[in-house]
Design an enzyme around this catalytic site. Structure first.
Site, short mmCIF file in Angstrom:
data_model
loop_
_atom_site.label_atom_id
_atom_site.label_comp_id
_atom_site.label_asym_id
_atom_site.label_seq_id
_atom_site.Cartn_x
_atom_site.Cartn_y
_atom_site.Cartn_z
N GLY A 229 0.81 -1.20 0.00
CA GLY A 229 0.00 0.00 0.00
C GLY A 229 0.85 1.25 0.00
O GLY A 229 2.06 1.20 0.21
N PRO A 231 2.53 4.86 1.19
CA PRO A 231 3.10 5.23 2.50
C PRO A 231 2.06 5.89 3.40
O PRO A 231 1.21 6.66 2.94
CB PRO A 231 4.22 6.22 2.13
CG PRO A 231 4.53 5.96 0.69
CD PRO A 231 3.26 5.50 0.07
N GLY A 232 2.11 5.57 4.67
CA GLY A 232 1.23 6.20 5.65
C GLY A 232 -0.12 5.57 5.82
O GLY A 232 -0.97 6.12 6.52
N THR A 233 -0.35 4.40 5.19
CA THR A 233 -1.67 3.77 5.31
C THR A 233 -1.79 2.84 6.52
O THR A 233 -2.86 2.28 6.73
CB THR A 233 -1.98 2.97 4.03
OG1 THR A 233 -0.87 2.10 3.74
CG2 THR A 233 -2.19 3.90 2.85
N LYS A 235 0.51 0.14 7.53
CA LYS A 235 0.94 -1.26 7.38
C LYS A 235 1.66 -1.75 8.64
O LYS A 235 1.42 -2.86 9.11
CB LYS A 235 1.86 -1.39 6.16
CG LYS A 235 1.17 -1.01 4.85
CD LYS A 235 2.08 -1.20 3.66
CE LYS A 235 3.20 -0.20 3.63
NZ LYS A 235 2.71 1.19 3.44
N HIS A 451 -6.15 34.43 -12.49
CA HIS A 451 -5.77 33.04 -12.78
C HIS A 451 -6.67 32.08 -11.98
O HIS A 451 -7.25 31.14 -12.55
CB HIS A 451 -4.30 32.84 -12.41
CG HIS A 451 -3.77 31.47 -12.72
ND1 HIS A 451 -3.03 31.19 -13.83
CD2 HIS A 451 -3.90 30.28 -12.07
CE1 HIS A 451 -2.72 29.91 -13.85
NE2 HIS A 451 -3.22 29.34 -12.78
N GLU A 452 -6.77 32.30 -10.68
CA GLU A 452 -7.59 31.41 -9.86
C GLU A 452 -9.07 31.58 -10.19
O GLU A 452 -9.84 30.61 -10.11
CB GLU A 452 -7.33 31.69 -8.37
CG GLU A 452 -5.89 31.52 -7.93
CD GLU A 452 -5.34 30.14 -8.24
OE1 GLU A 452 -6.13 29.17 -8.25
OE2 GLU A 452 -4.12 30.02 -8.46
N ASP A 527 -0.02 23.62 -14.12
CA ASP A 527 -1.28 23.27 -14.80
C ASP A 527 -1.01 22.64 -16.16
O ASP A 527 -1.66 21.65 -16.55
CB ASP A 527 -2.14 24.53 -14.97
CG ASP A 527 -2.49 25.18 -13.65
OD1 ASP A 527 -2.59 24.44 -12.65
OD2 ASP A 527 -2.66 26.41 -13.61
#
Length: 607
Positions: A229, A231-233, A235, A451-452, A527
């Protein structure tokens, strides 16, 4: 089953004694204390030997004063040291000098003058010639101190060499951390959001608890379980929960702990690891980041890595050699299963691969409930809303989110954590901290705003994009501004229309700059990169090009160190490559035209 009397009774701990943390070693007693004591004693003896004797109870006289005292019949007797010329003596009873009955003076070495001797005889002063004192201690110290120092240096060097030799001999020992059953346990109650994973791995717990249940029916428990999985899940947390649920020792080590500069050390540590686990069977071996030693053998531009390959070979042999009936189960974790050696993944070694993916909506809600324990939340805080707000977050991200919110509440001197702090923490985790101190001109601020605004307006009009959640022109992390679109539900598939709408939304910011200022800036570089990746994926991977049809062109990007397809020609002709480039350009141009038409039609809203 109730514990035995031996397990129930434990010797009482001494009062006021804190338990030592798990995995720590007792503080070694300083071995150099005796040497300090010896050095202090030797220094004191040298100072005592070199210090002048007496002087505290005798009067110091000049030589002329001494002769005057002799002429005045005040001196009864003297002691004369011919080597130094020092004269000490006593006054006649009743005669003192400054209240002292003894005196000392410095005379001529190598004998007194004849006139002074005659004066002493004339006044009846007794004389006693003192021989030169023998400095036996100084002589012994002079001869034997260098020998003692040499012997001390030799002993120190030999002890240090023995320590280094012991370290060399222990270099093949495994560096695994052993967590026994009396340590604080991690159970499945501490693991939220992974119900399917817990169901698959519960068989391992049942086998360790009730092995006869499987043996009677002829079932063989998997020797190895591979947790795969991002990283950080969680395990590692799941592996520890298995050991805690089963109530067996947990032997933990990382793949990098096997590697050393000496060839063969990793293989020796693998042997020692499995031997340690067998002694504590039933037990669980957990190898984190196994891809550091389990990569494909013989891959890479520079050939194989001999130490890594020998370590992997030894692990393959050990996994074939140990019997599942001994109760030793190997659990490994990796976030890069594609680079693992096929021999490591075959049945009989890692029989089962369990995917520990990013949690879904219900999983995120459960993880947030776990990490919210012990944190004072406002009554109106709803964790289910927070879970919808965090799609794609892993367990580590959610833990960091709650911690950042608590830190922000403490920074604001609040007693409770509210939605405002949680929203700010989400933005911080997604885009980084705010950079309000960045000084920009009004023209740059206006450009970022357009732009945003272009991203927001195009994303709002198109139906295939996620709803716009937040827009900001305050710089965060490396971004000067950002537009956040969040899905209303977890998605695992994306249609062609959704991809085309996403491309148009990505190009909406650059298009808005063109319309407002007739000029483009470098702010749309990210983008453009993301838009190009989507277009190329649609053409070469997803078969969404009408000219090329449903075929895969080229292979997925692969790291060079794996040595796969490096130096090989593309699996399509130059003519097809030209068509691919043309199709990618067509998709990007179409998205740009769609964004431009939307912004022109809603120019007043954009302004």
């Amino acid at each position: 089953m109730s514990p035995s009397p031996e397990e129930q009774w434990r010797p009482p701990e001494p009062p006021n004694r804190q338990p030592r943390p798990a995995g720590s070693r007792p503080t070694p007693r300083p071995r150099w204390t005796p040497w300090i004591v010896i050095a202090v004693l030797v220094t004191a003896l040298l100072v005592w030997q070199a210090a002048p004797g007496g002087g505290g109870s005798s009067a110091e006289l000049d030589y002329s004063e001494f002769l005057a005292a002799v002429e005045a019949d005040r001196v009864s007797e003297i002691k004369y040291e011919s080597s130094s010329g020092k004269i000490t003596g006593e006054f006649v009873k009743g005669q003192t000098e400054d209240g002292k009955s003894e005196f000392s003076t410095q005379g001529q070495p190598d004998g007194l003058p004849e006139s002074d001797v005659a004066l002493l005889d004339e006044n009846g002063v007794g004389r006693n010639y003192k021989p030169e004192p023998s400095d036996w201690f100084g002589q012994v110290l002079f001869f034997f101190l260098p020998i003692l120092l040499i012997i001390g240096v030799i002993v120190w060097m030999s002890r240090r060499a023995q320590g280094q030799m012991g370290a060399v001999m222990n270099i093949g020992r495994s560096r695994a951390k052993i967590y026994n059953t009396d340590k604080p346990k991690t159970t499945f109650a501490d693991v939220a959001g992974y119900n399917s994973v817990k169901e698959e791995i519960t068989e391992v717990v049942d086998f360790l608890k009730l092995p006869s249940k499987f043996k009677d029916i002829g079932a063989r428990i998997p020797k190895g379980v591979l947790l795969v999985g991002p990283p950080g899940t969680g395990k590692t947390l799941i592996a520890r929960a298995v050991a805690g649920e089963a109530g067996v020792p947990f032997v933990s080590i990382t793949g990098s702990d096997f590697m050393e500069m000496f060839v063969g050390v990793g293989a020796a540590r693998v042997r020692d690891l499995f031997q340690t686990a067998r002694k504590q069977a039933p037990s669980i071996i957990f190898v984190d980041e196994i891809d550091s030693i389990g990569r494909k053998r013989g891959a890479g531009l520079g050939g194989g890595h001999d130490e890594r390959e020998q370590t992997l070979n030894q692990m393959l042999v050990e996994m074939d050699g140990f019997d599942a009936r001994t109760g030793v189960i190997l659990i490994a974790a990796s976030n890069r299963p594609d680079i693992l050696d096929p021999a490591l993944l075959r049945p009989g070694r890692f029989d089962r691969q369990i995917v520990v993916d990013r949690p879904d909506l219900e999983g995120r809600k459960g993880i947030l409930e776990v990490h919210a324990k012990g944190k004072p939340l406002e009554p109106n805080v709803r964790l289910d809303v927070l879970a919808r707000r965090t799609p794609g977050f892993t367990g580590a991200d959610l833990a960091n989110l709650m911690n950042e919110a608590a830190l922000l509440a403490a920074r604001r001197d609040l007693q409770l954590i509210g939605h405002a702090e949680l929203e700010a923490a989400i933005d911080r985790v997604l885009a980084g901290p705010e950079r309000k101190n960045r000084i920009m001109s009004d023209k740059e601020k206006l450009t970022i705003a357009y732009h945003e605004g272009g991203h927001t307006l195009v994303g709002h009009v198109l139906e295939g994009t996620d709803p716009i959640h937040k827009v900001s022109i305050v710089a965060r992390g490396r971004a000067l501004g950002w537009t956040l679109a969040l899905p209303t539900e977890d998605k695992y598939l994306r249609t062609r229309t959704e991809l085309e709408d996403s491309m148009a939304m990505l190009l909406g910011g650059r298009t808005a700059e063109e319309l407002a200022f007739g000029e483009i800036t470098t702010g749309a570089s990210d983008d453009i990169e993301r838009c190009t990746d989507i277009a190329r994926g649609m053409v070469t991977q997803y078969g969404m090009s009408e000219r090329l049809g449903p075929q895969q062109l080229g292979k997925a990007k692969t790291e060079v160190f794996l040595g796969r397809d490096y130096g090989h020609e593309a699996d399509y002709s130059a003519e097809v490559a030209g068509v691919v480039d043309a199709e990618v350009r067509r998709l990007i141009d179409t998205a740009h035209d769609r964004a431009r038409s939307i912004l022109v039609a809603h120019r007043a809203i954009l302004d």
